[in-house]
Design an enzyme around this catalytic site. Structure first.
Site, PDB file in Angstrom:
ATOM      1  N   VAL A  80       0.835  -1.204   0.000  1.00 51.79           N
ATOM      2  CA  VAL A  80       0.000   0.000   0.000  1.00 51.79           C
ATOM      3  C   VAL A  80       0.869   1.253   0.000  1.00 51.79           C
ATOM      4  O   VAL A  80       0.649   2.184  -0.794  1.00 51.79           O
ATOM      5  CB  VAL A  80      -0.954   0.005   1.213  1.00 51.79           C
ATOM      6  CG1 VAL A  80      -1.748   1.305   1.271  1.00 51.79           C
ATOM      7  CG2 VAL A  80      -1.903  -1.189   1.147  1.00 51.79           C
ATOM      8  N   TYR A  81       1.864   1.280   0.878  1.00 54.35           N
ATOM      9  CA  TYR A  81       2.748   2.447   0.957  1.00 54.35           C
ATOM     10  C   TYR A  81       3.469   2.663  -0.370  1.00 54.35           C
ATOM     11  O   TYR A  81       3.501   3.781  -0.903  1.00 54.35           O
ATOM     12  CB  TYR A  81       3.754   2.261   2.088  1.00 54.35           C
ATOM     13  CG  TYR A  81       4.670   3.440   2.291  1.00 54.35           C
ATOM     14  CD1 TYR A  81       4.212   4.598   2.917  1.00 54.35           C
ATOM     15  CD2 TYR A  81       5.992   3.403   1.858  1.00 54.35           C
ATOM     16  CE1 TYR A  81       5.049   5.689   3.104  1.00 54.35           C
ATOM     17  CE2 TYR A  81       6.835   4.485   2.040  1.00 54.35           C
ATOM     18  CZ  TYR A  81       6.365   5.626   2.662  1.00 54.35           C
ATOM     19  OH  TYR A  81       7.204   6.705   2.847  1.00 54.35           O
ATOM     20  N   SER A  82       4.053   1.600  -0.919  1.00 48.98           N
ATOM     21  CA  SER A  82       4.771   1.704  -2.183  1.00 48.98           C
ATOM     22  C   SER A  82       3.857   2.191  -3.304  1.00 48.98           C
ATOM     23  O   SER A  82       4.225   3.067  -4.092  1.00 48.98           O
ATOM     24  CB  SER A  82       5.377   0.345  -2.548  1.00 48.98           C
ATOM     25  OG  SER A  82       5.999   0.383  -3.813  1.00 48.98           O
TER      26      SER A  82
END
Length: 314
Positions: free
Chosen positions: A201-203
């Site tokens: 999700v962060y990436s």
């Protein structure tokens, strides 16, 4: 004879390919950080105010101080009023000749009307620079279905890492377009440069930041407005969980100064020369090497957090 010509042609293509990438890498590393001189930000901004989100800690706070140092009035936006008041006081103690305003805003769960109210406040001043810095990471890297906090945390990270840069840019551009001047910097992450297991999700949200910035640069660049995506690696900040500096890990003040100096010279860069070296090397590595490195980093982060909390992370 034909085989000799073919072999010579292939060899020439290979040499040109290697030469092209060598020149590209060299320019990406040395261009914005060694060869180019900082531009006149006030002239390119076209107005005296800079807005910084996530401005009470880390990179955002350092951007605020550095912009104040360069003569901009600063409008800082963050969630906690007491921290905003303290940051305003700190800036004015060092730079008493500029003006500082602040607005409290929780970027994790806003409505469209909340954004409209915030933009109404911000548009009371002439904004030349917008630094979309606010962002969020999970407690530690984890598989999607195991993320600490569940879908609530996933929603928060997705919202805070994508919506502010999009909506604030849309709301402030109407000031910049008639002036044919303005600068919008969106802070992403090196995590957006590769597909990363346990950072999905962060990436992905950081890739979104990089992608939309590139699109907007193509939309507005010909109108005199600069869009820039900054994709840093490790900076010694509270969010990174690493207060120690090193050759590859600058403090946030050093980073912000370096990153501001790249405006006008690179539409997408890491913001710091050693980070750019890391980034260019990353692009040369095969996926299996990157995947193994990310797996080790994730395990180390979980181990460090477990050690700090004296409990295992399942």
């Amino acid at each position: 004879m034909d085989i000799e010509w073919f072999a010579t042609g292939v060899g020439a293509v290979v040499v040109l390919y290697i030469l092209y990438h060598f020149i590209r890498i060299t320019l990406n590393i040395l261009g914005p950080y060694v060869f180019c001189q900082p531009i006149d930000l006030k002239k390119k901004a076209g107005a005296s105010w800079a807005v910084v989100t996530g401005a009470t800690d880390g990179i955002g706070k350092s951007y605020s101080f550095e912009l104040a140092k360069r003569g901009f009035n600063v409008y800082i936006v963050s969630r906690t009023q007491s921290k905003l008041e303290h940051t305003k006081k700190e800036i004015l103690e060092v730079h008493p000749d500029i003006e500082v305003r602040f607005a409290t805003f929780d970027f994790t769960n806003p409505s469209v009307s909340d954004y409209e109210k915030l933009l109404s406040k911000l548009n009371e001043v002439s904004i030349g620079i917008l630094i979309n810095n606010v962002g969020m990471f999970f407690d530690y890297p984890e598989m999607l279905h195991k993320i600490n906090g569940g879908i609530d945390s996933i929603a928060n990270v997705t919202i805070i890492n994508t919506l502010p840069a999009t909506l604030l840019s849309a709301g402030i551009l109407p000031q910049m377009v008639p002036r044919k001047a303005g600068i919008i910097v969106n802070i992403g992450s090196v995590a957006g440069l590769a597909t990363m297991a346990e950072w999905s999700v962060y990436s992905a949200t950081k890739k979104y930041v990089e992608w939309i910035t590139g699109c907007l640069q193509k939309e507005y660049g010909h109108q005199g407005i600069i869009f820039q995506a900054i994709t840093p690696a490790m900076v010694a900040t509270k969010m990174a969980g690493n207060p120690n500096t090193s050759f590859f890990t600058p403090d946030s003040d050093t980073f912000a100064k370096s990153a501001l100096n790249t405006i006008g010279h690179a539409s997408q860069t890491t913001g710091y020369i050693t980070h750019q070296i890391e980034c260019e090397m990353l692009k040369l590595l095969p996926d299996f090497v990157i995947d193994r490195s990310i797996k080790q980093t994730s395990a180390q982060l979980r181990e460090a957090l477990a050690k700090n909390e004296n409990k295992p992370l399942m």
